[in-house]
Design a protein around this motif. Structure first.
Motif, PDB file in Angstrom:
ATOM      1  N   PHE A 187       0.838  -1.195   0.000  1.00  0.00           N
ATOM      2  CA  PHE A 187       0.000   0.000   0.000  1.00  0.00           C
ATOM      3  C   PHE A 187       0.878   1.252   0.000  1.00  0.00           C
ATOM      4  N   PRO A 188       0.319   2.416  -0.402  1.00  0.00           N
ATOM      5  CA  PRO A 188       1.087   3.667  -0.334  1.00  0.00           C
ATOM      6  C   PRO A 188       1.571   3.948   1.087  1.00  0.00           C
ATOM      7  N   GLU A 189       2.689   4.646   1.179  1.00  0.00           N
ATOM      8  CA  GLU A 189       3.280   4.903   2.491  1.00  0.00           C
ATOM      9  C   GLU A 189       2.327   5.663   3.412  1.00  0.00           C
ATOM     10  N   ALA A 190       1.567   6.590   2.841  1.00  0.00           N
ATOM     11  CA  ALA A 190       0.630   7.351   3.673  1.00  0.00           C
ATOM     12  C   ALA A 190      -0.436   6.446   4.270  1.00  0.00           C
ATOM     13  N   ALA A 191      -0.851   5.431   3.516  1.00  0.00           N
ATOM     14  CA  ALA A 191      -1.880   4.516   4.005  1.00  0.00           C
ATOM     15  C   ALA A 191      -1.312   3.510   4.993  1.00  0.00           C
ATOM     16  N   GLN A 192      -0.047   3.158   4.844  1.00  0.00           N
ATOM     17  CA  GLN A 192       0.544   2.144   5.717  1.00  0.00           C
ATOM     18  C   GLN A 192       0.506   2.567   7.180  1.00  0.00           C
ATOM     19  N   SER A 193       0.794   3.833   7.449  1.00  0.00           N
ATOM     20  CA  SER A 193       0.818   4.298   8.837  1.00  0.00           C
ATOM     21  C   SER A 193      -0.560   4.242   9.482  1.00  0.00           C
ATOM     22  N   VAL A 194      -1.612   4.438   8.677  1.00  0.00           N
ATOM     23  CA  VAL A 194      -2.975   4.374   9.198  1.00  0.00           C
ATOM     24  C   VAL A 194      -3.420   2.920   9.330  1.00  0.00           C
ATOM     25  N   LEU A 195      -3.198   2.124   8.294  1.00  0.00           N
ATOM     26  CA  LEU A 195      -3.618   0.722   8.320  1.00  0.00           C
ATOM     27  C   LEU A 195      -2.896  -0.059   9.416  1.00  0.00           C
ATOM     28  N   GLY A 196      -1.663   0.342   9.723  1.00  0.00           N
ATOM     29  CA  GLY A 196      -0.915  -0.366  10.754  1.00  0.00           C
ATOM     30  C   GLY A 196      -1.490  -0.205  12.147  1.00  0.00           C
ATOM     31  N   LEU A 197      -2.374   0.779  12.340  1.00  0.00           N
ATOM     32  CA  LEU A 197      -3.003   0.999  13.647  1.00  0.00           C
ATOM     33  C   LEU A 197      -4.293   0.210  13.825  1.00  0.00           C
ATOM     34  N   LEU A 198      -4.757  -0.465  12.781  1.00  0.00           N
ATOM     35  CA  LEU A 198      -5.972  -1.262  12.880  1.00  0.00           C
ATOM     36  C   LEU A 198      -5.711  -2.523  13.701  1.00  0.00           C
ATOM     37  N   PRO A 199      -6.715  -3.010  14.425  1.00  0.00           N
ATOM     38  CA  PRO A 199      -6.488  -4.209  15.247  1.00  0.00           C
ATOM     39  C   PRO A 199      -6.139  -5.443  14.426  1.00  0.00           C
ATOM     40  N   ILE A 200      -6.725  -5.593  13.235  1.00  0.00           N
ATOM     41  CA  ILE A 200      -6.406  -6.761  12.416  1.00  0.00           C
ATOM     42  C   ILE A 200      -4.973  -6.687  11.920  1.00  0.00           C
ATOM     43  N   SER A 201      -4.491  -5.477  11.608  1.00  0.00           N
ATOM     44  CA  SER A 201      -3.100  -5.314  11.171  1.00  0.00           C
ATOM     45  C   SER A 201      -2.139  -5.626  12.309  1.00  0.00           C
ATOM     46  N   ALA A 202      -2.450  -5.124  13.504  1.00  0.00           N
ATOM     47  CA  ALA A 202      -1.589  -5.384  14.654  1.00  0.00           C
ATOM     48  C   ALA A 202      -1.546  -6.875  14.972  1.00  0.00           C
ATOM     49  N   LEU A 203      -2.691  -7.542  14.886  1.00  0.00           N
ATOM     50  CA  LEU A 203      -2.735  -8.969  15.202  1.00  0.00           C
ATOM     51  C   LEU A 203      -2.011  -9.792  14.142  1.00  0.00           C
ATOM     52  N   SER A 204      -2.286  -9.528  12.871  1.00  0.00           N
ATOM     53  CA  SER A 204      -1.640 -10.308  11.811  1.00  0.00           C
ATOM     54  C   SER A 204      -0.137 -10.041  11.765  1.00  0.00           C
ATOM     55  N   ASP A 205       0.273  -8.777  11.912  1.00  0.00           N
ATOM     56  CA  ASP A 205       1.702  -8.462  11.897  1.00  0.00           C
ATOM     57  C   ASP A 205       2.412  -9.046  13.112  1.00  0.00           C
ATOM     58  N   GLY A 206       1.761  -8.969  14.277  1.00  0.00           N
ATOM     59  CA  GLY A 206       2.369  -9.536  15.466  1.00  0.00           C
ATOM     60  C   GLY A 206       2.550 -11.038  15.358  1.00  0.00           C
ATOM     61  N   LEU A 207       1.512 -11.730  14.895  1.00  0.00           N
ATOM     62  CA  LEU A 207       1.614 -13.180  14.700  1.00  0.00           C
ATOM     63  C   LEU A 207       2.669 -13.521  13.653  1.00  0.00           C
ATOM     64  N   ARG A 208       2.754 -12.695  12.611  1.00  0.00           N
ATOM     65  CA  ARG A 208       3.735 -12.953  11.543  1.00  0.00           C
ATOM     66  C   ARG A 208       5.159 -12.740  12.055  1.00  0.00           C
ATOM     67  N   ASP A 209       5.357 -11.700  12.860  1.00  0.00           N
ATOM     68  CA  ASP A 209       6.688 -11.459  13.419  1.00  0.00           C
ATOM     69  C   ASP A 209       7.154 -12.635  14.265  1.00  0.00           C
ATOM     70  N   VAL A 210       6.235 -13.197  15.031  1.00  0.00           N
ATOM     71  CA  VAL A 210       6.600 -14.300  15.917  1.00  0.00           C
ATOM     72  C   VAL A 210       6.716 -15.607  15.150  1.00  0.00           C
ATOM     73  N   LEU A 211       5.676 -15.962  14.392  1.00  0.00           N
ATOM     74  CA  LEU A 211       5.618 -17.282  13.777  1.00  0.00           C
ATOM     75  C   LEU A 211       6.464 -17.412  12.521  1.00  0.00           C
ATOM     76  N   GLN A 212       6.625 -16.320  11.775  1.00  0.00           N
ATOM     77  CA  GLN A 212       7.421 -16.391  10.553  1.00  0.00           C
ATOM     78  C   GLN A 212       8.877 -15.998  10.777  1.00  0.00           C
ATOM     79  N   HIS A 213       9.076 -14.951  11.587  1.00  0.00           N
ATOM     80  CA  HIS A 213      10.429 -14.424  11.749  1.00  0.00           C
ATOM     81  C   HIS A 213      11.060 -14.799  13.086  1.00  0.00           C
ATOM     82  N   GLY A 214      10.325 -15.474  13.956  1.00  0.00           N
ATOM     83  CA  GLY A 214      10.891 -15.909  15.225  1.00  0.00           C
ATOM     84  C   GLY A 214      11.192 -14.787  16.196  1.00  0.00           C
ATOM     85  N   ALA A 215      10.446 -13.673  16.104  1.00  0.00           N
ATOM     86  CA  ALA A 215      10.694 -12.534  16.985  1.00  0.00           C
ATOM     87  C   ALA A 215      10.245 -12.859  18.407  1.00  0.00           C
ATOM     88  N   GLY A 216      10.644 -11.998  19.337  1.00  0.00           N
ATOM     89  CA  GLY A 216      10.231 -12.165  20.728  1.00  0.00           C
ATOM     90  C   GLY A 216       8.831 -11.607  20.943  1.00  0.00           C
TER      91      GLY A 216
END
Length: 256
Positions: free
Chosen positions: A200-229
């Motif tokens: 998505f455009p950079e201006a939209a990314q900052s807004v979409l990243g604050l949505l609960p579905i974005s936070a949940l999917s990104d958080g799960l992806r960071d942990v399960l795909q990238h092995g983050a803490g």
């Protein structure tokens, strides 16, 4: 029983834990017997996982497609049950007077909401088991801390439950049906579930990243795909949504 062998009535409500368990079991059976709910909560996420993992439609970056998609589909499953499904079911229960009648029963209102939450959690566990089995069959190889995953799922459930109950308790049933499905589709497309937010455009990314579905999917992806803490930024976003959603639902929910 008296000395003469006759039964003595003992009127009164059952113990509160027993009432909550009984109501939670009833709510769970109602969820699992509803064909439309099963389509929304089980069939659609499973089909999306299989389709986009098997067919190279969207560029998900380096690595296997299923490693990117599986965390997002898990987030979608939580949203479909805790938000969309619960909002629609509760909205029509409110319209037909079911909630009004239950509100004057021995089961307190907070006990009813607790039972509904338990039913959502049971349904989510079944969803997660099924989706994980399908993802493993497609070659998924998750990493990371299971405790972080559980924490993300719990906060995500709280956030979406609050928003779903707020919608069901303030809008008419028909409006809730339309709005909940519309939000589901919009967040499916713009919440980082299937399409990476980087597309998505950079201006939209900052807004979409604050949505609960974005936070949940990104958080799960960071942990399960990238092995983050522990993904503290995503957990913080979900915690804010949970507090705001549940607080607003408790304040503005109308039982009639």
């Amino acid at each position: 029983m008296t000395a003469t062998g006759t039964f003595t009535p003992r009127p009164g409500a059952a113990p509160l834990p027993r009432m909550i368990r009984a109501q939670a079991a009833l709510e769970t059976r109602m969820l699992l017997r509803n064909g439309e709910q099963l389509l929304l909560t089980v069939i659609i996420p499973t089909l999306l996982l299989v389709l986009f993992s098997a067919v190279d439609i969207i560029d998900t970056g380096a690595g296997s497609s299923v490693d990117f998609l599986a965390p997002g589909i898990l987030a979608l499953a939580v949203m479909s049950t805790a938000f969309t499904g619960q909002a629609i079911a509760t909205g029509f229960e409110r319209r037909y007077g079911v909630l009004k009648r239950l509100a004057v029963s021995p089961l307190p209102r907070w006990g009813l909401m607790t039972a509904k939450t338990c039913a959502v959690l049971v349904t989510e566990v079944l969803q997660i088991v099924l989706l994980c089995a399908v993802a493993f069959g497609l070659g998924w190889s998750p990493h990371g801390n299971p405790a972080a995953v559980v924490l993300l799922l719990i906060l995500g459930t709280a956030a979406f439950s609050g928003l779903g109950l707020l919608m069901a308790g303030t809008l008419k049933a028909e409006a809730t049906l339309a709005a909940a499905n519309l939000v589901f589709l919009l967040l499916l497309v713009g919440g980082g579930v299937i399409v990476p937010l980087a597309k998505f455009p950079e201006a939209a990314q900052s807004v979409l990243g604050l949505l609960p579905i974005s936070a949940l999917s990104d958080g799960l992806r960071d942990v399960l795909q990238h092995g983050a803490g522990i993904p503290w930024p995503d957990l913080s976003i979900l915690a804010v949504w949970a507090v705001l959603g549940l607080g607003a639902a408790a304040r503005f929910f109308r039982w009639e």
